[in-house]
Design a protein around this motif. Structure first.
Motif, mmCIF file in Angstrom:
data_model
loop_
_atom_site.group_PDB
_atom_site.id
_atom_site.type_symbol
_atom_site.label_atom_id
_atom_site.label_comp_id
_atom_site.label_asym_id
_atom_site.label_seq_id
_atom_site.Cartn_x
_atom_site.Cartn_y
_atom_site.Cartn_z
ATOM 1 N N SER A 1 -20.970 54.417 7.641
ATOM 2 C CA SER A 1 -19.623 53.843 7.584
ATOM 3 C C SER A 1 -19.534 52.497 8.293
ATOM 4 C CB SER A 1 -18.610 54.814 8.187
ATOM 5 O OG SER A 1 -18.878 55.033 9.569
ATOM 6 N N LEU B 1 -21.938 50.206 8.023
ATOM 7 C CA LEU B 1 -22.782 49.268 7.282
ATOM 8 C C LEU B 1 -22.099 48.821 5.989
ATOM 9 C CD1 LEU B 1 -26.177 51.146 7.682
ATOM 10 C CD2 LEU B 1 -25.429 49.115 8.940
ATOM 11 N N PRO B 2 -22.490 47.649 5.479
ATOM 12 C CA PRO B 2 -21.914 47.181 4.216
ATOM 13 C C PRO B 2 -22.232 48.148 3.079
ATOM 14 C CG PRO B 2 -23.094 45.408 5.332
ATOM 15 C CD PRO B 2 -23.430 46.670 6.063
ATOM 16 N N GLY B 3 -21.240 48.378 2.226
ATOM 17 C CA GLY B 3 -21.436 49.259 1.086
ATOM 18 C C GLY B 3 -21.787 48.488 -0.163
ATOM 19 N N ARG B 4 -21.787 49.189 -1.279
ATOM 20 C CA ARG B 4 -22.115 48.546 -2.560
ATOM 21 C C ARG B 4 -20.929 47.724 -3.042
ATOM 22 N NH1 ARG B 4 -23.448 52.738 -4.978
ATOM 23 N NH2 ARG B 4 -25.705 52.542 -5.099
ATOM 24 N N ASP B 5 -21.206 46.499 -3.468
ATOM 25 C CA ASP B 5 -20.172 45.632 -4.013
ATOM 26 C C ASP B 5 -19.970 45.936 -5.497
ATOM 27 O OD1 ASP B 5 -19.827 44.286 -1.602
ATOM 28 O OD2 ASP B 5 -21.433 42.847 -2.058
ATOM 29 N N ALA C 1 -27.780 48.420 -1.114
ATOM 30 C CA ALA C 1 -26.679 48.354 -0.143
ATOM 31 C C ALA C 1 -27.043 49.160 1.098
ATOM 32 C CB ALA C 1 -25.390 48.885 -0.754
ATOM 33 N N PRO C 2 -26.900 48.581 2.309
ATOM 34 C CA PRO C 2 -27.318 49.275 3.535
ATOM 35 C C PRO C 2 -26.712 50.668 3.701
ATOM 36 C CG PRO C 2 -26.888 46.974 4.007
ATOM 37 C CD PRO C 2 -26.468 47.200 2.586
ATOM 38 N N ALA C 3 -25.419 50.819 3.431
ATOM 39 C CA ALA C 3 -24.784 52.130 3.584
ATOM 40 C C ALA C 3 -25.397 53.137 2.619
ATOM 41 C CB ALA C 3 -23.281 52.018 3.349
ATOM 42 N N ASP D 1 -14.115 57.609 -0.631
ATOM 43 C CA ASP D 1 -14.397 56.838 0.583
ATOM 44 C C ASP D 1 -13.852 57.511 1.841
ATOM 45 O OD1 ASP D 1 -15.671 54.809 -0.848
ATOM 46 O OD2 ASP D 1 -13.752 53.842 -1.310
#
Length: 285
Positions: A128, A130-134, A190-192, A238
């Motif tokens: 949560s 970390l950056p998620g998928r765009d 994506a990092p998350a 989410d």
């Protein structure tokens, strides 16, 4: 003399069979093939008139889901084909095993499903942050079909069948358990998503090594994705445990319990996969 020579040839043959499995460089190549296949699939689909829908188009969510499902299906077929071709050219072998005794055991499926979610909850605090998928992944039946059928089927054949099976033949259980899970996480970009995919990859990799069945890991992957899709449909995709618990001590207790169970499960998995030797199809109980 002939008998001794036969024993010597047999002993020397084992390393050669093990070397036929996937090596460290093959993991990188397989990951590159996976990424290339998705780029090539978008290009191929575009050649037949398939283009990403405009964000403001009517029914954009459904259209985007259909577009992504078509591209991903083409990509997975292409990836499996290229991996099989690469394996044939390089003399690599994974020995895909779809069914094995006890592959449909309800207890194994339930325990695997619960482990997947236990691991997912345990890493949720990190994911949560970390950056998620765009970008929107789309909606509709095509997207569900891709998420619940196409992705579990092909991703398990690729990462558990080709890579986990091939690494086991070359290096034994521990490398076959950890390394393909790392590659599986890396291709999620994506990092998350990478954190969650690594946790899930370790569970699925263990189940494939333990029970020698692609069917069971495909079913576990499909069950996991079905639950995730259901949460998306009801608008809870989410929502975190902390959100549900209102940030109270209950959330901390749940995270702590899942963390402890996950660590205990990882230790147990490690002990069991250590017993799996290279080019050995059995593990000690």
């Amino acid at each position: 003399m002939a008998e001794g020579s036969d024993r010597s040839a047999s002993a020397q043959g084992s390393p050669r069979r093990a070397a036929a499995g996937y090596g460290w460089s093959d993991l990188i190549i397989a990951g590159l093939i996976f990424v290339f296949s998705q780029w090539a699939a978008a290009l191929i689909y575009g050649m037949f008139g398939g283009t990403p829908p405009a964000a403001d188009a009517e029914g954009a969510g459904f259209l985007r889901g259909r577009y992504l499902a078509a591209v991903y299906t083409i990509a997975m077929v292409l990836c499996v084909t290229l991996l099989a071709l690469y394996g044939r050219i390089m003399g690599r072998s994974a020995r895909l095993t779809f069914r094995a005794p006890g592959w449909a055991s309800p207890i194994r499926l339930l325990s695997g499903y619960l482990l997947l979610w236990c691991f997912s909850i345990a890493v949720e605090p990190l994911a949560s942050m970390l950056p998620g998928r765009d970008g929107d992944m789309g909606t509709g039946g095509w997207f569900l079909l891709c998420s619940i059928v196409v992705a579990p089927l092909f991703e398990e054949i690729i990462f558990r069948g080709f890579l986990t099976g091939g690494m086991r033949r070359a290096y034994g259980g521990v490398a076959a358990w950890i390394c393909p899970a790392v590659v599986f996480a890396a291709v999620h970009v994506a990092p998350a998503a990478m954190v969650t995919a690594l946790a899930g990859g370790l569970v699925l990799g263990f189940y494939y090594l333990r029970y020698r069945s692609l069917v069971i890991v495909i079913m576990l992957h499909a069950l996991n994705n079905t639950t995730a899709c259901f949460l998306e449909v009801v608008g809870a995709g989410d929502v975190t445990v902390r959100d549900l618990a209102g940030g109270t001590w209950v959330a901390t207790a749940i995270y702590g319990a899942c963390g402890v169970l996950s660590v205990a499960a990882l230790v147990r998995m490690f002990i069991l996969v250590r017993r799996i030797k290279k080019d050995d199809c059995t593990a000690e109980e």
